[in-house]
Design a protein around this motif. Structure first.
Motif, PDB file in Angstrom:
ATOM      1  N   VAL A 280       0.850  -1.192   0.000  1.00 54.21           N
ATOM      2  CA  VAL A 280       0.000   0.000   0.000  1.00 54.21           C
ATOM      3  C   VAL A 280       0.884   1.241   0.000  1.00 54.21           C
ATOM      4  O   VAL A 280       2.034   1.205   0.448  1.00 54.21           O
ATOM      5  N   TYR A 281       0.340   2.348  -0.484  1.00 55.36           N
ATOM      6  CA  TYR A 281       1.096   3.600  -0.501  1.00 55.36           C
ATOM      7  C   TYR A 281       0.149   4.760  -0.766  1.00 55.36           C
ATOM      8  O   TYR A 281      -0.997   4.577  -1.192  1.00 55.36           O
ATOM      9  N   LEU A 282       0.638   5.981  -0.501  1.00 57.44           N
ATOM     10  CA  LEU A 282      -0.102   7.203  -0.803  1.00 57.44           C
ATOM     11  C   LEU A 282       0.312   7.726  -2.173  1.00 57.44           C
ATOM     12  O   LEU A 282       1.473   7.615  -2.566  1.00 57.44           O
ATOM     13  N   ARG A 283      -0.647   8.316  -2.882  1.00 56.46           N
ATOM     14  CA  ARG A 283      -0.349   8.927  -4.176  1.00 56.46           C
ATOM     15  C   ARG A 283      -1.217  10.166  -4.356  1.00 56.46           C
ATOM     16  O   ARG A 283      -2.370  10.200  -3.934  1.00 56.46           O
ATOM     17  N   GLY A 284      -0.625  11.183  -5.002  1.00 52.64           N
ATOM     18  CA  GLY A 284      -1.393  12.382  -5.307  1.00 52.64           C
ATOM     19  C   GLY A 284      -0.777  13.118  -6.477  1.00 52.64           C
ATOM     20  O   GLY A 284       0.327  12.791  -6.934  1.00 52.64           O
ATOM     21  N   HIS A 290       1.158  23.218  -1.907  1.00 54.61           N
ATOM     22  CA  HIS A 290       2.317  22.439  -1.481  1.00 54.61           C
ATOM     23  C   HIS A 290       2.011  21.271  -0.560  1.00 54.61           C
ATOM     24  O   HIS A 290       2.875  20.431  -0.311  1.00 54.61           O
ATOM     25  N   VAL A 291       0.807  21.218  -0.038  1.00 57.73           N
ATOM     26  CA  VAL A 291       0.260  19.983   0.541  1.00 57.73           C
ATOM     27  C   VAL A 291      -1.141  19.873  -0.030  1.00 57.73           C
ATOM     28  O   VAL A 291      -1.913  20.827   0.030  1.00 57.73           O
ATOM     29  N   ARG A 292      -1.454  18.716  -0.580  1.00 52.33           N
ATOM     30  CA  ARG A 292      -2.753  18.585  -1.238  1.00 52.33           C
ATOM     31  C   ARG A 292      -3.314  17.185  -1.082  1.00 52.33           C
ATOM     32  O   ARG A 292      -2.722  16.321  -0.432  1.00 52.33           O
ATOM     33  N   GLU A 293      -4.469  16.954  -1.674  1.00 51.49           N
ATOM     34  CA  GLU A 293      -5.201  15.712  -1.516  1.00 51.49           C
ATOM     35  C   GLU A 293      -4.386  14.508  -1.999  1.00 51.49           C
ATOM     36  O   GLU A 293      -3.551  14.622  -2.888  1.00 51.49           O
ATOM     37  N   ALA A 294      -4.672  13.351  -1.395  1.00 55.35           N
ATOM     38  CA  ALA A 294      -3.968  12.120  -1.769  1.00 55.35           C
ATOM     39  C   ALA A 294      -4.920  10.939  -1.714  1.00 55.35           C
ATOM     40  O   ALA A 294      -5.996  11.004  -1.095  1.00 55.35           O
ATOM     41  N   GLN A 295      -4.528   9.855  -2.379  1.00 55.21           N
ATOM     42  CA  GLN A 295      -5.261   8.590  -2.339  1.00 55.21           C
ATOM     43  C   GLN A 295      -4.425   7.550  -1.595  1.00 55.21           C
ATOM     44  O   GLN A 295      -3.194   7.636  -1.557  1.00 55.21           O
ATOM     45  N   LEU A 296      -5.106   6.573  -1.018  1.00 54.44           N
ATOM     46  CA  LEU A 296      -4.434   5.377  -0.519  1.00 54.44           C
ATOM     47  C   LEU A 296      -4.671   4.270  -1.535  1.00 54.44           C
ATOM     48  O   LEU A 296      -5.823   3.944  -1.859  1.00 54.44           O
TER      49      LEU A 296
END
Length: 715
Positions: A280-284, A290-296
């Motif tokens: 598993v990992y985070l992606r965006g 400079h900080v924004r939404e991400a998916q798992l």
């Protein structure tokens, strides 16, 4: 007054910070705590050890860590400590070694000082890691690629290595990462002292990769990690979770780095499930805020994984507006700032993570098969951050504005019904109890969503909520006296305040101030629309939200707070806000204290390590890789505090760092000079520190001067 304020500062500064925690075998729990040592003026760390039998903990035992321990690696009952000290004047060389203790083996020391495989070991929170192999026989870490020390053309000693390179400048990762130019992965065996370079394995990333980090072993001789794609100019990395990166796989057998994800995104936090079946990992997306939404995401792994780019499955998708979970808790989605503990699995398919919500950092559990989410953690009103999870147990940190961190443990049982998760009720065990601020009552907190919210230029963002904290007494004093109010504004701007313990808040409260703390539009914790609502609207939407929050606070707590003594305090983008507010409302705010403020976006574009920030926040679509066009510079200037300085009346204290590469010293110094020219009371203190101004002596000095400045200018 000074001695009284110092006594107050000491009483709050002695409260420890919880850095990490680990569930070891045989019921042993280890946690690492950091204290400000006001004798050495350095942070001092200790390891707390205790056993938990039938959910009953023994009394904690504290052992101070060695000086200059920068990383700790853990595997079962084995431990490794990276000790690193840079070369100082009069010393022959830097100190750099790993000290290893394993059960039933004498301790070993792995000297890294003389290695010609690599330079300084990375120990930061973005790239640094010290990871045991699955069998505990090897350690992996990330270090600077070896280069000979630069020397003058006149220095012919030790051959020609480095000759003429004394003043060579190379691209690095910017703020707080000076000198981190190009990294390598190093593998060392843990058995035996004096491990030579011949016994070590160095894995050199390909040329397109400027840095690697977040290493995870996936087998006895295989690792995955995050590789950052090089760019020119290279942009600052810290606090900027949007830099283009890919997951990679590398084998010790062939030393070839293979990409596991496509280019064009940011990725992070790779974690292997306990069975090894999935990764598993985070992606965006890259670019933008400079900080924004991400998916798992999750992709198949297993004993013979497909070492190539495959299409992952989305476990948690991006969330535009916070959505209610089964128990009514609002879930705002993930961002690049969300955290997955190094060990994050309760079971083979239940993952624990923490993320910012409206008012707190909360911990959640998600089923990676169904995507169902539930809240996990004690509901005590403060923030709960998961630190370690394994075999159905989780360790969390719990704190609030008025109480320092407690370490809590619980067995977590999750019930599944029709694809939904419910965390069954359980009792949290408080292993280490935090400390409450003296003289602070339990009800010293009021939270609400801004009611009289200023209209947004883009109507689609009018529904974005603005969470507001008030911290202070809610009942009028018996003698009728009122407390001064500080509007405390966070930087970023894409970050947020959460109800968790922070030294500045504790000191201000203890000194007799109340605080109003708005998470203005652009902040984290309300969904991706909240983040994007600020782009192109800095200087108006954020400034108006902050002033509206102060006005509502004065109405809600008019019997307690003194509207004639309202102060402004903030750093970085928070400094941008306080200097903007003091110009827009010159007769409203009594005084300003600001740390490394952004005062002129137009001139900052050419000197910061993140020029893309200046374009994004000002709403420019011009490429940051070229000088800003005249119309863009005009737009940047139009929303900058420097260009409305004629309106400023409030006495202004500036606290600046000489080593700040994010918002360079020139921003604050020029602002100070222009204030002096206009006769506005102002002082500036300049420190040998970076953007955060977080050295113990610097932090103390900044807080003392802020308290004194506000007190001196009170009506």
């Amino acid at each position: 007054m000074t001695e009284a304020l110092l006594t107050l500062y000491r009483s709050v500064a002695r409260m420890p910070d919880l850095k990490s925690a680990y569930l070891a075998p045989c019921g042993l729990v280890e946690s690492v705590w950091s204290n400000r040592n006001l004798v050495t003026l350095k942070h001092m760390e200790s390891v707390c050890s205790q056993r938990v039998v039938n959910l009953t903990p023994t009394s904690p035992t504290y052992t101070p860590l060695l000086d200059n321990v920068q990383l700790i690696g853990r595997w079962r009952s084995s431990r490794a400590w990276l000790v690193q000290k840079e070369e100082l004047a009069g010393e022959k060389k830097a100190t750099r070694y790993i000290y290893v203790q394993r059960p039933e083996s004498p301790p070993t020391t792995i000297d890294l000082s003389n290695s010609k495989l690599h330079g300084k070991v990375y120990a930061d929170g973005e790239l640094g890691c010290l990871a045991f192999s699955p069998d505990g026989t090897q350690l992996a870490f990330v270090a600077e690629q070896y280069t000979a020390k630069g020397k003058s053309f006149l220095d012919a000693s030790d051959g020609h290595e480095g000759r003429g390179d004394l003043y060579l400048s190379l691209p690095d990762w910017g703020e707080q990462f000076t000198g981190k130019c190009r990294s390598v992965v190093v593998i060392v065996p843990v058995a035996g002292d004096g491990v030579s370079d011949e016994e070590r394995v160095m894995l050199t990333p390909p040329e397109w990769c400027a840095g690697v980090g977040q290493l995870q072993w996936t087998g006895p001789d295989e690792l995955v990690g995050v590789a950052y794609v090089d760019a020119s100019p290279r942009l600052g990395l810290i606090y900027c979770r949007i830099r283009e990166s890919v997951l990679f796989h590398v084998s010790l057998r062939d030393k070839v780095f293979r990409e596991l994800t496509p280019r064009g995104d940011f990725v992070g936090s790779p974690r292997l499930t306990p069975t090894g079946a999935s990764l598993v990992y985070l992606r965006g997306p890259t670019g933008g805020p400079h900080v924004r939404e991400a998916q798992l995401l999750v992709r198949p792994w297993g004993p013979e994984p497909q070492i190539s780019i495959v299409t992952p499955r989305v476990v948690i998708d991006t969330v535009s507006e916070a959505v209610p979970l089964q128990d009514g808790t609002l879930f705002p989605g993930l961002t690049g700032a969300s955290s997955l503990p190094l060990r994050c699995f309760l079971t083979s398919d239940l993952l624990v993570f923490s993320t910012q919500t409206h008012f707190t950092n909360r911990s959640f559990v998600v089923c990676i098969e169904t995507g169902s989410i539930a809240v996990v953690g004690p509901d005590g009103g403060g923030s709960v951050v998961a630190l370690d999870a394994i075999e159905g147990r989780v360790l969390c940190s719990q704190s609030s504005f008025t109480a320092s961190a407690s370490l809590c443990l619980a067995p977590v049982s999750v019930r599944r019904h029709e694809g939904k998760l419910t965390v069954e009720e359980f009792e949290w065990v408080e292993l280490v109890k935090g400390f409450r601020l003296e003289g602070v009552a339990d009800d010293w907190l009021d939270t609400w969503l801004l009611m009289d919210k200023p209209s947004h230029p883009d109507a689609q963002y009018n529904s974005v909520p603005v969470p507001v904290f008030y911290c202070g007494p809610q009942q009028a004093a018996q003698d009728g006296s009122k407390r001064p109010l500080v509007s405390l504004l966070h930087g970023g701007p894409h970050s947020a305040y959460s109800n968790s313990f922070q030294l500045m808040i504790g000191v201000l409260l203890s000194a007799g101030f109340s605080l109003v703390i708005p998470n203005y539009r652009g902040s984290l914790g309300v969904g991706s629309s909240g983040i994007h609502s600020l782009l192109g609207h800095v200087g108006s939407v954020d400034v108006n939200d902050c002033h509206a929050a102060v006005l509502e606070c004065l109405k809600r707590h008019e019997s307690v707070v003194d509207r004639s003594n309202v102060y402004l305090c903030g750093g970085s983008h928070g400094g941008y806000l306080v200097t903007s507010l003091s110009a827009k409302h010159p007769d409203f705010y009594r005084a300003v204290s600001t740390r490394n403020p952004v005062t002129d976006i137009a001139t900052m574009a050419g000197v910061t390590d993140i020029p893309d920030w200046t374009h994004v926040e000002a709403g420019s679509v011009a490429p940051y890789t070229s000088p800003p066009p005249t119309d863009v510079l005009t737009k940047m200037a139009a929303v900058s505090p420097m260009w409305v300085i004629d309106a400023v009346r409030a006495p202004t204290l500036l606290l600046l760092g000489t080593e700040d590469r994010r918002v360079p010293l020139s921003q604050g110094m020029k602002y100070h000079q222009l204030l002096r020219h206009r006769g506005v009371p102002t002082r500036v203190h300049v420190y040998p520190d970076c953007h955060a101004l977080s050295k113990v002596d610097v932090e103390l000095d900044c807080l003392m001067h802020t308290l004194t400045w506000f007190t001196e200018h009170r009506l």
